[in-house]
Each structure stands twice: as structure tokens, then as C-alpha cells.
Enzyme design. Structure first.
Site, short mmCIF file in Angstrom:
data_model
loop_
_atom_site.label_atom_id
_atom_site.label_comp_id
_atom_site.label_asym_id
_atom_site.label_seq_id
_atom_site.Cartn_x
_atom_site.Cartn_y
_atom_site.Cartn_z
N ARG A 27 -47.57 4.05 -64.37
CA ARG A 27 -48.65 5.00 -64.65
C ARG A 27 -50.00 4.30 -64.83
NH1 ARG A 27 -46.31 9.89 -66.29
NH2 ARG A 27 -48.33 10.58 -67.04
N LYS A 487 -50.79 4.23 -46.11
CA LYS A 487 -49.80 3.28 -46.62
C LYS A 487 -50.30 1.85 -46.46
CE LYS A 487 -47.77 5.12 -48.20
NZ LYS A 487 -47.39 6.38 -48.76
C1 AGP Z 1 -49.06 7.57 -51.82
O1 AGP Z 1 -48.56 6.39 -51.38
C2 AGP Z 1 -49.94 7.58 -52.95
N1 AGP Z 1 -49.49 6.77 -53.97
C3 AGP Z 1 -50.64 8.88 -53.33
O2 AGP Z 1 -51.41 9.24 -52.25
C4 AGP Z 1 -49.81 10.09 -53.80
O3 AGP Z 1 -49.10 10.64 -52.74
C5 AGP Z 1 -50.78 11.12 -54.40
O4 AGP Z 1 -51.40 10.56 -55.51
C6 AGP Z 1 -50.11 12.40 -54.78
O5 AGP Z 1 -49.12 12.21 -55.75
P1 AGP Z 1 -48.00 13.29 -56.01
O6 AGP Z 1 -47.22 13.44 -54.76
O7 AGP Z 1 -47.22 12.74 -57.14
O8 AGP Z 1 -48.72 14.57 -56.36
#
Ligand code: AGP
Length: 606
Positions: A27, A487
Site C-alpha cells: 500500500r 506495464k
Molecule cells: C496496474 O499495473 C496498476 N498498478 C494500476 O493501473 C491499477 O490497475 C489501478 O490503480 C487500478 O487499481 P484497481 O484495479 O485496484 O482499482
């Protein structure tokens, strides 16, 4: 963003806090701190910049209190530093606070109430704890009264855990928008941002809702609503398996999670497709009716989850005969388009905690619009607050870069679209055998995973020393390109754009120069020649190209060949090699694959 833990009444407070923070590191991981105290009010506050391991190194074996709070930070106000790390303390250090969220009116509060206070950090949290301390001491109020008074003045999002050095056996908790749970132990109680942090200690948790305040003691938990009325709530049992969150023999979670994708596809088939009839999806009637009643679907999501929405749009429209709009959550709430007459909102979110998506959900629910959440985390905020939930069944995803959740999101959207298509008697849906098609997807991914070594070699050569790159594709491959580019950039820090192959010549091709790496995705025979044409255009301008193509479009010189799957599902299989491209490019740069800089797994601030 930011992880909070706390415990009251355990002989092992320090250990519980550190173990919990390690589980919450996803987090935020730019700094961390703990406050630990014992019955005799001996206390210690330790902070460190960097990972939890850096904090651990600073903790003396002497720190063996019975209660405490801890925090792992993702900086919002003030750079990552020891001074800005939590916990923060009130003016005379009596109160100690950890916080997840953002206090939006921190400047006004400072100017109005704290002009004489000496603040050492740049954080909004320090202002909150000074305010709490001031209201309690100057007003001669009890901690609960003063805390409540402060909460009424604060605007924004928060999960707070507050301790008073005068009574080391209580944690005061308050929550608005940011997630927080109470863990019930035997002879001690805990708090945490995510059940995973305390699953070693207990599987019994109490959910908290916005505007609630809680008094946590070793043998009691008292929840109160905004007016101070006591709320009774039954605990729930979290079904989490500790082995699910280990990385086993893998060097990084991301590689483990990439490898798990065939199994996740099969799990989705098992959970959602009836044994007896491959055309019968196990989706509640209520959900089907909600989709059928809608004249337009609004998919609200962020980052990779929004790319999953784009990938699903075409098949969802064809199978359900309902138009679909894909909307960035961070834009939608503040820049809401003219809505159709009968909209249905689908929130796609791996974590189920993304604040940008949640603010839309809250606003749209107020307008009376139904919400369906597609998430990997049962009991998450977006799941709890929606009318319906469809789970991804992907197992915990720990690496910041989302892989198996993305492919699972598309598969679950396909399940829903197929279910609705069957329900309305759409012939395209009838002839789409999802069981068979997802099995082919699982096998195609497995085949790709056997080629990791070759892919690794190609990536090392293709992306060595570069600072920028492009993914190009048309149609479904364009959407896959967007995900592939995200990515690559988020973990390897190579600046990368996912581009519609035909659009490049309208401006961006100016960026192509000698040895610019371009990765071309080609999975559709009908338009393959056009994308090949675009490849020639960049090659003529000096680009070096890596091609990822579907078997039916493959030519001798192509680099990575992907088995043929149904055109609705190529966004799943075409992305898998690009996940490996990102992984190996990051290894080559000797960076931390799972914890890229500036990021966090769960984005709980707007
Ligand atoms: C993806 O690799 C990212 N870490 C990020 O874009 C993520 O998908 C986005 O923050 C949304 O998160 P969530 O799917 O938990 O809502």
C-alpha cells in the site's frame, strides 16, 4: 495507499505491528513507523525512510510493549523522509496518530486553529493530530469528545488510529472513505487497513463504515456512528489463506502471478460455468436483469482495470446488444458526461478500494443508479457499496503491476456478456462457447509461458539501454497495446506509449529515430496487412521492431507467436508476452519488479 496497523493488549505488540506492516507494504513503501507502549506508559516511537526492513533494523529488542500503532507510507503531502513519516504527535506529544487519506482543508485548519503551533513536518496528518490535541486540552474534553469535534472540522478522506500516552490501553479509530477493519483477537484486539495484515492473528473482523468512530480496548470494541450512538455489528470470517500470499520459490510476485494465469482462467470457468451445460453461466438473475434493463453500460475504472474495460467493450456490445462506454474514474466524477436514460454502472477494480472509482460510485448511487462491482477482493469497499458483485477468483495479487487480475477481469466480463447474451437469446452469444474458448486461452498462455527463456533473450536485446519505446496495434491490439505500455513503463521506467498503429503517422511518428524500439501486436488477419504496413513505416525511419503475432498472422521473421484464440479474447493472450517483456526489461535494469518507485498497489486517495 498507506497501510495502518494497531494492536491493544498483546505481549507481542511490536511483532504484530511489524508483521502487519510487512503485509501492507504493497500500500506504500517510502517510509514507515511504529509507536509502541506498555501498561506502565513506557513508550517508544521509531520511524525510518524506505521499506519495513529499514524500520526493523532500527527497532531495539527492548521495544516490547503491549499496545501500539504502525504505518507504512505513500507520500501525498511532503516528500518521503523521516520527519514526514507517521506516526505524528500533538504539540506536547501526548497524542500519537497514524493516517491514511488526505485532509483537503489542512491549510485552512492550520491558519485558523494552529497559528502558534510549531509543526515539524509537511504533512496534513501532523495538522490533524495538533488540532485533536488542542481541542481536547484547551476545551478540557474527553478524548472521544475532542476527537469527534476535530473530525467535524476535517474535510477529505481518512482512516485514523489515535493513541493517548496517558492511557496506553486504548486505540481510538475513525474512518471516512479510506478503508479500515477491526481484527478480533483472544484477549487483544487489532486494527488494519486490510485483513491480510492480521490474518496470522485472527480471521474474525469487523467492517467499519464512513463517519464511524471506534474505541478499541484489549477486551472490547465499541463502534459509534457520527452522532455517538453505539452500533452493534457482527464480525465476519475472512477467508484468506496465508500460503496464498507467499511467493514460494519465485524471485518476484509478478512472475508468480503471470504464471498463475492459466489456473485463474480455469478457476473462472469452474466458478461461473455450469458443469452440466457449457452455455449456462452461473450469474445471478438480478444482475442479468440489471444489464438487460440498461440502455447503456458505463464502465468506471482506473489504469489496468480501465484497459480491461476497453478490451471487453467490443464483445460486450456484440453479445449484450447494449452500448458500452469506458470512463476513467478520476475524470468521470468531476466531468460527468450527459448520461443515458437508463444507465448501469460497472466498476472494475482489482483491489475494490480505488478512491477514484469509489467517489463515482458514491455520486452515482446518490442519483439512484445501480452499481455492479467486478473485483478480486470480497468484502472490499467497492464490493460492499455496490448492489451486485462479481468476483475475479484470481487469488491475491501482490505485485504492484497487475497481471492476472487484468486477464481475469476480461474473462469475467466475457462471462457476464455471455450470460446476458444467452438471457436475451442473442444468436452470437449462443454460438460463443465460452467454456471451450477460455480453455483455449488457458492453453495458449501455458504455451507462451514455456517460451520465457527465448522471450527474455529477445527483450534483453530489443530494449537494452533504451529510455523510450512504443507498442502499436489496431482494434483489440490497440487496447492490448495500451495495457502493454502501462506495464512496461510502470516497472521498468522506460517511457512507453501504446498507440493505434494507423494513428502514428498523424504526428507521433516524428519521435521515431534510429533504433527506437517498437513492439507491434498483430492478432487479426483482416487488418494484419495494415499493421504490417505501419511496421514498415517505422522500420524505414530507423526503428527496431519486435513483433508479437497470432499464429494465423505469423510470418517467418516474427518474434513471438501466440496460439489462435477467439477474436473476443485476444486481449488476454496478446498481453501475456507483454507482461513478460515488462518483467525482463525491469530485471535487466536491476530494479525492484514488485515495488516500483512512486507507486502503491491500492490507490486509496483521489
Ligand atoms: C496496474 O499495473 C496498476 N498498478 C494500476 O493501473 C491499477 O490497475 C489501478 O490503480 C487500478 O487499481 P484497481 O484495479 O485496484 O482499482
Amino acid at each position: 495507499m498507506c497501510g495502518i496497523v494497531g494492536v491493544v493488549g498483546s505481549r507481542n505488540a511490536t511483532d504484530i505491528l511489524i508483521q502487519g506492516l510487512q503485509k501492507l507494504e504493497y500500500r506504500g513503501y517510502d517510509s514507515a513507523g511504529i509507536f509502541v507502549t506498555d501498561k506502565n506508559k513506557n513508550s517508544v516511537l521509531v520511524k525510518a525512510v524506505g521499506r519495513i526492513s529499514a524500520l526493523q533494523e532500527k527497532i531495539d529488542i527492548e521495544v516490547n510493549g503491549t499496545s501500539g500503532i504502525g504505518h507504512t507510507r505513500w507520500a501525498t503531502h511532503g516528500k518521503p523522509s523521516k520527519i514526514n513519516a507517521h506516526p505524528h504527535v500533538s504539540a506536547n506529544s501526548r497524542f500519537v496518530l497514524v493516517h491514511n487519506g488526505v485532509i483537503e482543508n489542512f491549510k485552512e485548519l492550520k491558519e485558523r486553529y494552529l497559528t502558534d503551533d510549531k509543526l515539524v513536518s509537511k504533512t496534513d496528518t501532523e495538522i490533524a493530530v495538533h488540532l485533536i490535541g488542542k481541542l481536547i486540552e484547551e476545551g478540557n474534553l474527553s478524548v472521544v469528545e475532542g476527537f469527534r469535534k476535530a473530525l467535524k472540522l476535517l474535510e477529505g478522506s481518512f482512516a485514523f488510529a489515535l493513541m493517548d500516552r496517558k492511557d496506553s490501553e486504548i486505540i481510538y479509530v475513525a474512518k471516512n472513505k479510506s478503508p479500515l477493519l477491526i481484527g478480533l483477537g483472544n484477549g487483544y484486539n487489532m486494527i488494519c487497513s486490510d485483513a491480510m495484515a492480521m490474518i496470522r492473528e485472527t480471521n474474525r473482523f469487523l467492517e467499519l463504515y464512513d463517519e464511524e468512530m471506534v474505541i478499541v480496548k484489549r477486551d472490547s470494541v465499541k463502534i459509534m456512528d457520527a452522532n455517538g450512538t453505539v452500533v452493534k455489528r457482527k464480525p465476519y470470517i475472512a477467508k484468506l489463506d496465508l500460503s496464498d500470499i507467499g511467493k514460494g520459490a519465485y524471485p518476484y510476485y509478478m512472475l508468480k502471478e503471470i504464471d498463475e494465469q492459466p489456473a485463474v482462467m480455469r478457476k473462472i470457468m469452474q466458478k461461473y460455468i455450469a458443469n452440466t451445460n457449457p452455455h449456462q453461466m452461473k450469474v445471478e438473475q438480478e444482475i442479468l436483469e440489471a444489464v438487460v434493463k440498461a440502455d447503456r453500460i458505463y464502465v468506471i475504472a482506473a489504469g489496468t482495470s480501465s484497459h480491461a474495460g476497453w478490451a471487453a467493450k467490443a464483445f460486450f456490445e456484440q453479445l449484450t446488444k447494449t452500448p458500452v462506454e469506458i470512463c476513467l474514474a478520476s475524470e468521470f466524477g468531476y466531468n460527468t458526461p450527459l448520461l443515458s436514460k437508463k444507465p448501469l454502472f460497472i466498476y472494475i477494480s482489482q483491489s475494490g478500494e480505488t478512491a477514484d472509482s469509489r467517489q463515482v460510485l458514491v455520486k452515482m448511487k446518490k442519483l439512484g443508479y445501480k452499481a455492479l462491482t467486478i473485483t478480486n477482493v470480497p468484502g472490499s469497499t467497492l464490493s460492499r457499496e455496490a448492489d451486485y458483485t462479481l468476483l475475479l477468483y484470481a487469488g491475491s495479487e501482490i505485485a504492484v503491476a497487475s497481471t492476472k487480475a487484468y486477464t481475469a477481469q476480461i474473462a469475467v466480463m466475457a462471462v457476464l456478456a455471455k450470460a446476458v447474451g444467452e438471457y436475451i437469446g442473442n444468436s452470437v452469444a449462443r454460438s460463443f462457447n465460452l467454456l471451450q474458448e477460455l480453455s483455449l486461452v488457458a492453453s495458449a498462455i501455458e504455451a507462451l509461458l514455456t517460451e520465457k527463456k527465448q522471450i527474455e533473450q529477445k527483450v534483453y536485446k530489443h530494449l537494452q539501454n533504451t529510455r523510450n519505446a512504443f507498442y502499436i496495434g489496431r482494434g483489440a491490439d490497440y487496447y492490448a497495446s495500451m495495457e502493454a505500455a502501462l506495464k512496461l513503463k510502470e516497472i521498468s521506467y522506460i517511457q512507453c506509449e501504446g498507440f493505434a498503429a494507423g494513428e502514428l503517422k498523424h504526428g507521433t511518428i516524428a519521435l521515431i529515430e534510429e533504433r527506437t524500439p517498437v513492439q507491434a501486436l498483430i492478432s487479426n488477419k483482416e487488418i494484419a496487412s495494415h499493421t504490417r504496413g505501419n511496421v514498415m513505416e517505422v522500420v524505414s525511419r530507423g526503428a527496431k521492431v519486435l513483433t508479437i503475432v497470432s499464429q494465423d498472422c505469423a510470418q517467418k521473421e516474427d518474434d513471438i507467436v501466440v496460439q489462435i484464440v477467439h477474436p473476443f479474447l485476444t486481449c488476454i493472450t496478446m498481453v501475456v508476452p507483454t507482461q513478460l517483456v515488462a518483467y525482463y526489461a525491469t530485471l535487466q535494469r536491476k530494479l525492484d519488479v514488485d515495488k516500483p518507485r512512486n507507486l502503491a498497489k491500492s490507490v486509496t486517495v483521489e
